[in-house]
Design a protein around this motif. Structure first.
Motif, PDB file in Angstrom:
ATOM      1  N   TYR A   1       0.766  -1.216  -0.067  1.00 54.70           N
ATOM      2  CA  TYR A   1       0.071  -0.129   0.011  1.00 54.70           C
ATOM      3  C   TYR A   1       0.832   1.311   0.010  1.00 54.70           C
ATOM      4  O   TYR A   1       0.858   2.095  -1.003  1.00 54.70           O
ATOM      5  CB  TYR A   1      -0.906  -0.055   1.230  1.00 54.70           C
ATOM      6  N   CYS A   2       1.698   1.288   1.079  1.00 57.48           N
ATOM      7  CA  CYS A   2       2.451   2.793   1.025  1.00 57.48           C
ATOM      8  C   CYS A   2       3.403   2.898  -0.153  1.00 57.48           C
ATOM      9  O   CYS A   2       3.527   3.846  -0.576  1.00 57.48           O
ATOM     10  CB  CYS A   2       3.247   2.747   2.499  1.00 57.48           C
ATOM     11  N   ASP A   3       4.048   1.787  -0.269  1.00 56.35           N
ATOM     12  CA  ASP A   3       4.978   1.854  -1.488  1.00 56.35           C
ATOM     13  C   ASP A   3       4.468   2.109  -2.792  1.00 56.35           C
ATOM     14  O   ASP A   3       5.208   2.589  -3.826  1.00 56.35           O
ATOM     15  CB  ASP A   3       6.078   0.599  -1.571  1.00 56.35           C
ATOM     16  N   LYS A   4       3.236   1.747  -2.855  1.00 50.36           N
ATOM     17  CA  LYS A   4       2.503   1.715  -4.179  1.00 50.36           C
ATOM     18  C   LYS A   4       1.356   3.082  -4.040  1.00 50.36           C
ATOM     19  O   LYS A   4       0.868   3.004  -5.361  1.00 50.36           O
ATOM     20  CB  LYS A   4       1.939   0.542  -4.374  1.00 50.36           C
ATOM     21  N   ASN A   5       1.572   3.812  -3.153  1.00 48.78           N
ATOM     22  CA  ASN A   5       0.853   4.935  -3.087  1.00 48.78           C
ATOM     23  C   ASN A   5      -0.634   4.549  -3.232  1.00 48.78           C
ATOM     24  O   ASN A   5      -1.475   5.443  -3.666  1.00 48.78           O
ATOM     25  CB  ASN A   5       0.992   5.957  -4.095  1.00 48.78           C
ATOM     26  N   LYS A   6      -1.039   3.515  -2.689  1.00 48.36           N
ATOM     27  CA  LYS A   6      -2.658   3.032  -2.708  1.00 48.36           C
ATOM     28  C   LYS A   6      -3.226   3.677  -1.474  1.00 48.36           C
ATOM     29  O   LYS A   6      -3.882   2.839  -0.454  1.00 48.36           O
ATOM     30  CB  LYS A   6      -2.601   1.359  -2.505  1.00 48.36           C
ATOM     31  N   CYS A   7      -3.078   4.999  -1.153  1.00 42.66           N
ATOM     32  CA  CYS A   7      -3.698   5.642   0.113  1.00 42.66           C
ATOM     33  C   CYS A   7      -5.392   5.279   0.069  1.00 42.66           C
ATOM     34  O   CYS A   7      -5.890   5.368   1.136  1.00 42.66           O
ATOM     35  CB  CYS A   7      -3.240   7.079   0.149  1.00 42.66           C
ATOM     36  N   LEU A   8      -5.748   5.458  -1.153  1.00 42.97           N
ATOM     37  CA  LEU A   8      -7.325   5.470  -1.139  1.00 42.97           C
ATOM     38  C   LEU A   8      -7.869   4.071  -0.937  1.00 42.97           C
ATOM     39  O   LEU A   8      -9.136   3.919  -0.771  1.00 42.97           O
ATOM     40  CB  LEU A   8      -7.403   5.932  -2.497  1.00 42.97           C
ATOM     41  N   GLN A   9      -6.801   3.022  -1.249  1.00 42.29           N
ATOM     42  CA  GLN A   9      -7.438   1.568  -0.785  1.00 42.29           C
ATOM     43  C   GLN A   9      -7.201   1.380   0.655  1.00 42.29           C
ATOM     44  O   GLN A   9      -7.082   0.022   0.850  1.00 42.29           O
ATOM     45  CB  GLN A   9      -6.763   0.428  -1.825  1.00 42.29           C
ATOM     46  N   CYS A  10      -6.588   2.082   1.335  1.00 40.53           N
ATOM     47  CA  CYS A  10      -6.082   1.716   2.721  1.00 40.53           C
ATOM     48  C   CYS A  10      -7.106   2.411   3.806  1.00 40.53           C
ATOM     49  O   CYS A  10      -7.249   3.634   3.692  1.00 40.53           O
ATOM     50  CB  CYS A  10      -4.752   2.537   2.958  1.00 40.53           C
ATOM     51  N   ALA A  11      -7.083   1.707   5.010  1.00 32.85           N
ATOM     52  CA  ALA A  11      -8.161   2.224   5.932  1.00 32.85           C
ATOM     53  C   ALA A  11      -7.779   3.570   6.513  1.00 32.85           C
ATOM     54  O   ALA A  11      -8.215   4.239   7.004  1.00 32.85           O
ATOM     55  CB  ALA A  11      -8.489   1.174   6.896  1.00 32.85           C
ATOM     56  N   ILE A  12      -6.392   3.450   6.703  1.00 35.03           N
ATOM     57  CA  ILE A  12      -5.748   4.549   7.403  1.00 35.03           C
ATOM     58  C   ILE A  12      -5.931   5.709   6.393  1.00 35.03           C
ATOM     59  O   ILE A  12      -6.451   7.021   6.849  1.00 35.03           O
ATOM     60  CB  ILE A  12      -4.180   4.167   7.601  1.00 35.03           C
TER      61      ILE A  12
END
Length: 424
Positions: A405-416
């Motif tokens: 998530y973090c390394d792939k910039n998937k912030c929008l798919q992350c609950a945080i």
């Protein structure tokens, strides 16, 4: 503005959905936003909308600008013939169907809450951050964080299960053979994991079954396949292994051309491949039907007992074949067994239950939470932001979070990331 953010806005209805109007004046009522498509084709399948009181069922395409429709050549692609609504950040041109009627366009600029936009920009605007949310990670709600970590832990198990399923297919569903390969890989740790794995794959597990009644024979098999018996060493133990391996090689038609070289450089002596191979031989000498015993075991203390194995006598006074050392019984440590449970046993139990159509999440969670957190660069960095990693469940989940998530910039798919974006 990024399309991913607009996907997020549409999927979660982060706009004022009452009194929506297309740029051409039609009223738009969202019944269902559709199924998010991660592959080629329209962005959302099977949406249901009322446009000027007419019910429409079809697909939704999302762009930053309306003109991106032509930039991406959608007008030439039949996959987009069933688009019933074009959702854009900024409308700059009309888009037509093949019958020359205009596809209704919903412009999101002005409809998205300013705070949500600012929070989104805050995540991505600053550069040179370890993770996008590092300044706000500490403020994440503990309930949100803990639930997300549990889900990430299961995601990581699902990823590991794919490797196990492939090995099962290769071995005609022989769980004992898969266990041997997985254990071998993790006996090699990070430096020699691939080498140990290639060694295990070079041996049909039926040969291990036939030789495990004698620890020295197992050692000869493992050392020989690892390519560690091809030196000119005058030692009774070593020469005995060479002789035994030559017999096994001829009897079972063994080859080790694809086995990767084993590394000793910059390793602690206790992690030398010679020691780990002897301990692996000791494990299979001590335990017949190891997989069955593992499936029946559900407490970390019992795993420590099960894996309480040591090297053969020779390795109590050696780390290499050539040099003698101070006498020391080299038993598998509790911390090493913990790593085996984390990286081999738990994924195997998870995959086995999954194949049997059973759920044992609670049992697996119990094992994982009873093991102290791993320590590495990722875990230390997260703990520096917020003291969070207490158990192996936490550390495995945080590794999944960082790498997927973090390394792939998937912030929008992350609950945080989601919780920070909607934060008021």
């Amino acid at each position: 503005m990024q399309e991913d953010f607009l996907h997020y806005i549409w999927k979660h209805k982060k706009i004022e959905i009452n009194n929506l109007k297309a740029v051409t004046g039609e009223t738009v009522t969202i019944n269902t936003v559709g199924q998010h498509n991660q592959n080629s084709g329209p962005d959302f399948f099977n949406a249901q909308l009322n446009i000027d009181e007419q019910l429409w069922a079809g697909n939704v395409e999302i762009h930053v600008k309306s003109s991106d429709w032509f930039l991406h050549n959608h007008e030439q692609d039949k996959a987009y013939d069933n688009v019933i609504l074009h959702v854009v950040w900024e409308h700059d041109t009309d888009v037509y169907r093949k019958d020359n009627t205009v596809i209704p366009t919903l412009e999101l600029k002005g409809l998205i809450d300013k705070t949500i936009s600012e929070n989104y920009e805050k995540l991505f605007v600053e550069q040179d951050k370890w993770i996008n949310c590092e300044h706000d990670f500490m403020s994440t709600d503990n309930f949100v964080l803990q639930n997300w970590l549990e889900r990430l832990f299961l995601e990581r198990l699902e990823r590991k299960a794919k490797t196990i399923e492939l090995l099962l297919k290769e071995s005609q569903n022989d769980w004992e053979a898969v266990l041997f390969k997985m254990l071998s890989k993790n006996f090699g740790l990070k430096v020699n994991g691939d080498s140990f794995f290639s060694m295990a794959k070079s041996i049909d597990f039926s040969i291990v079954r036939k030789t495990q009644s004698d620890q020295k024979t197992l050692e000869a098999l493992f050392f020989g396949q690892a390519g560690l018996l091809n030196k000119d060493i005058e030692d009774t133990y070593y020469l005995g292994l060479v002789k035994e391996y030559q017999f096994l090689k001829q009897k079972f038609k063994l080859e080790n051309k694809r086995v990767l070289p084993f590394q000793f450089f910059r390793l602690r002596p206790s992690n030398f491949p010679t020691i780990r191979l002897s301990q692996l031989a000791g494990l299979y000498y001590e335990h017949q039907n190891l997989f069955s015993k593992i499936i029946e075991t559900n407490h970390i203390g019992d795993f420590h007992k099960l894996f309480k194995v040591t090297t053969s006598k020779f390795w109590e006074t050696h780390y290499t074949f050539q040099k003698e050392s101070k006498s020391l019984k080299k038993t598998l440590t509790r911390s090493f067994v913990d790593l085996l449970v984390i990286n081999t046993i738990i994924p195997l139990k998870f995959c086995y239950a999954k194949q049997k159509g059973q759920r044992m999440d609670s049992e697996i969670f119990k094992i994982a939470t009873s093991i102290i957190s791993e320590r590495n660069g990722i875990i230390d960095a997260f703990n520096g932001l917020k003291e969070i990693s207490k158990s192996a469940l936490d550390s495995q989940a945080l590794i999944q979070l960082k790498t997927e998530y973090c390394d792939k910039n998937k912030c929008l798919q992350c609950a945080i990331g989601n919780s920070l974006i909607i934060k008021q």
